[in-house]
Design a protein around this motif. Structure first.
Motif: not given
Length: 249
Positions: A101-103, A152-154, A158-161
């Motif tokens: 995951f990028l920003g 996946i919960d995003i 910064e903390n995917p689950q």
């Protein structure tokens, strides 16, 4: 019908060119955010062109006159990168064993925010409304692993689950809108109700006999589907009825 066929022919030309350049993303104006399939190798986010290499993401700034200015190359050494997908002002990159995951930082430079590790497989990924969907495939791939759809919960990117993994068969590309997820799998296109990520439900399925659907794009209530042989324009109903409207061979 003639107009639809002309549009599909243009899409076919774009996708053939994209496949030859190892991509299936296209944005003719070079502005805004690009719309492409989940197997894309490049995309546009704002004024940035992002190009995927096997081990890095290269960022170019798109100038007002159309010039491309190299901003940075963001290297990844853990695994081979396979797909890239824009998600608002964020970017999702699928690799053979992780989703990245990028920003963009304060200087508009692309940077890594977080990652989610999964089984080793081929991995396209899309996202909507704080949820990412990733298909993991070994059919026709170089890996031997389970074939699943990861949800996946995003909401905190910064903390995917992981929410849940669903078993599937030979999944390829996928696309998502507000209520539905569409997946190329089982030799056809499946439509899922994703209103409850803990229990996504199959709403419909359309088989493509003798063909393998590879990727698809949702646009203005229709689906553009690319198989290993043809390009299709499809409609769907809220109840899950999928219908082919036109085909370009």
């Amino acid at each position: 019908m003639l107009q639809i066929k002309r549009i599909l022919f243009l899409v076919w030309v774009v996708l053939v060119f994209a496949c030859e350049s190892d991509s299936n993303d296209f944005n003719p104006s070079l502005g805004g955010t690009g719309t492409g399939g989940s197997l894309a190798k490049f995309t546009i986010v704002g004024d940035n062109l992002l190009v995927l290499q096997s081990g890095s993401v290269i960022q170019y700034f798109i100038g007002a006159d159309g010039d491309l200015v190299l901003v940075r190359e963001l290297p990844f050494f853990a695994s081979n990168l396979e797909t890239i997908f824009p998600y608002g002002d964020k970017v999702l990159v699928g690799s053979n064993d992780q989703v990245y995951f990028l920003g963009f930082d304060g200087d508009n430079k692309l940077d890594l925010l977080s990652s989610y590790r999964h089984i080793t497989a081929c991995d396209p990924v899309v996202a909507a409304n704080g949820i990412a969907f990733s298909t993991l495939r070994n059919t026709g791939c170089r890996f031997n692993s389970d074939e699943v759809l990861d949800v996946i919960d995003i909401s905190n990117i910064e903390n995917p689950q992981l929410i849940k993994s669903y078993q599937t068969e030979a999944p390829y590309g996928l696309t998502v809108n507000e209520q539905n997820l569409f997946v190329c799998e089982r030799g056809g296109v499946a439509m899922y109700d994703i209103s409850n990520p803990q229990n996504i439900l199959t709403k419909g399925f359309l088989e493509f006999p003798g063909e393998t659907p590879l990727d698809l794009i949702y646009t203005q209530g229709y689906l553009i589907v690319r198989t290993d042989k043809n390009i299709y324009n499809m409609s769907y109903t809220a109840s899950g009825v999928l219908t082919v409207l036109a085909k370009v061979e």
